[in-house]
Design a protein around this motif. Sequence first.
Motif, PDB file in Angstrom:
ATOM      1  N   UNK A 151      -2.525   0.963   6.801  1.00 35.66           N
ATOM      2  CA  UNK A 151      -3.093   1.414   5.693  1.00 35.66           C
ATOM      3  C   UNK A 151      -3.882   0.071   5.205  1.00 35.66           C
ATOM      4  N   UNK A 152      -5.304   0.618   4.400  1.00 39.68           N
ATOM      5  CA  UNK A 152      -5.945  -0.491   3.891  1.00 39.68           C
ATOM      6  C   UNK A 152      -5.324  -1.203   2.986  1.00 39.68           C
ATOM      7  N   UNK A 153      -5.968  -2.389   2.811  1.00 39.95           N
ATOM      8  CA  UNK A 153      -5.363  -3.519   1.880  1.00 39.95           C
ATOM      9  C   UNK A 153      -5.290  -3.043   0.515  1.00 39.95           C
ATOM     10  N   UNK A 183       7.250   1.149   9.903  1.00 37.39           N
ATOM     11  CA  UNK A 183       6.988  -0.313   9.661  1.00 37.39           C
ATOM     12  C   UNK A 183       5.540  -0.491   9.302  1.00 37.39           C
ATOM     13  N   UNK A 184       4.812   0.509   8.653  1.00 40.41           N
ATOM     14  CA  UNK A 184       3.429   0.328   7.983  1.00 40.41           C
ATOM     15  C   UNK A 184       2.495   0.753   9.138  1.00 40.41           C
TER      16      UNK A 184
END
Length: 422
Positions: A151-153, A183-184
């Motif tokens: 995912x983008x920050x 886990x992202x």
Amino acid sequence: MAVPAAAPLPCPLLLAVCWAVAAGMAAGAKILPSPSNLNYSFIHICTLNWTWSPPENISSSCNLEYSSDIVINGVPEDRREWSKSRFRVTDALLNEEMRLRVRSECKNDNTSEPSPWVETSLLPQGILGTAAVDLGCVWHNLEYMACTWRRGENASSDTNYTLFYWFDGLENPKKCSNSSVDQGIFECIFNLTFPKVTSTYPTISILVTDDSEEVRPVCASKNPTTLVKPATPRQLTLTKTNDRIDVKWSESETFPKSCLLYEVKYCNGDLDIGQIIASEMNSVSIAGIDANSKYTFKVRAKPKRECYNSNLHSDWSEEKSIGEKKDSTIYFVLIITIPLIVAVSTVILLVYLKRLKILILPPIPDPREILKRMFGEQNEDSQSSAKDDPINTFDRLIIEEEIHSLILTETSESTNPEKENR
């Protein structure tokens, strides 16, 4: 009469003449008009078609070509092309500002100069930092492709990314529906197969986006031949014959013949460091082995450069062992146990011998101690009974005299042998 040769011009004068000629040519050079109607359109996801119209009033003697260049975030990509065509197909970078600029040129013509650049831009949509990052794909066993990203920050935690893919041969882009998050790490898997006889593979266009307009889409073009990862070799079998071990495993059913290179790693004993043998076949023989050693084998596969331009290995196969290794633990246990058994046996034997000696040669009691105990008990009894029975006093005295006489007799008998011994 000979005509004298002309004297050479001085060097400063020669330079002045050259500059004058060059200035005259530049003054007479004509600047070409620029192309017009520069525009772009999406052919498919992540593919742009840039088009433009030819310039007007071009001389028929001009060998017209178009020079085009890509600029990303204000920096030229050094991918300039010259073509007579009035279009250019490029990948789309939806996460960054992308500009295409074009100009007209008359090739091999010193009487004209290139036209000024004309350009148009493709601006990114959505909020900066919301696009998916670290997008990577692996083509597993020529059967399916697995793509992962993070995912983008600046993207919210509920961002629901969706992956679309397209390649030459598909009528429309397809949506990848087999997605997961762990886990992202986002992952999406889709089937990707071609006939075994295929020698060239189309580029795969990948688009990761979201339904929300706030999330920036990201595009990537993947060459599938650089992403090939073979499946783990299976059915590993070991056969031992005298001083040789034959190793064999199953062939791949999805790869063309002679397109895989195998690596066999074997270790002597329980060591992790071993030797690696390369093989183009699904078998290998190892000679000169130690019959008293244990050997462990495992295999992995890698695509050949002649077929695929990939550096990805398969996972190592399950380890299998053959042979027996002498266990040094037994010797260590014996070295510790044997002295311990001897020590315990010695202690037990000493204790047993002491008891046996007592049984065979019991200690001779000291008569004096016996008499002391007897007289002590008798004195106590006489004192307690003298008060109650004065008649028996005389009888006790008689008994004591007999005992004294017995002691004297035994004493004299014991002294005689001692004298004889001396």
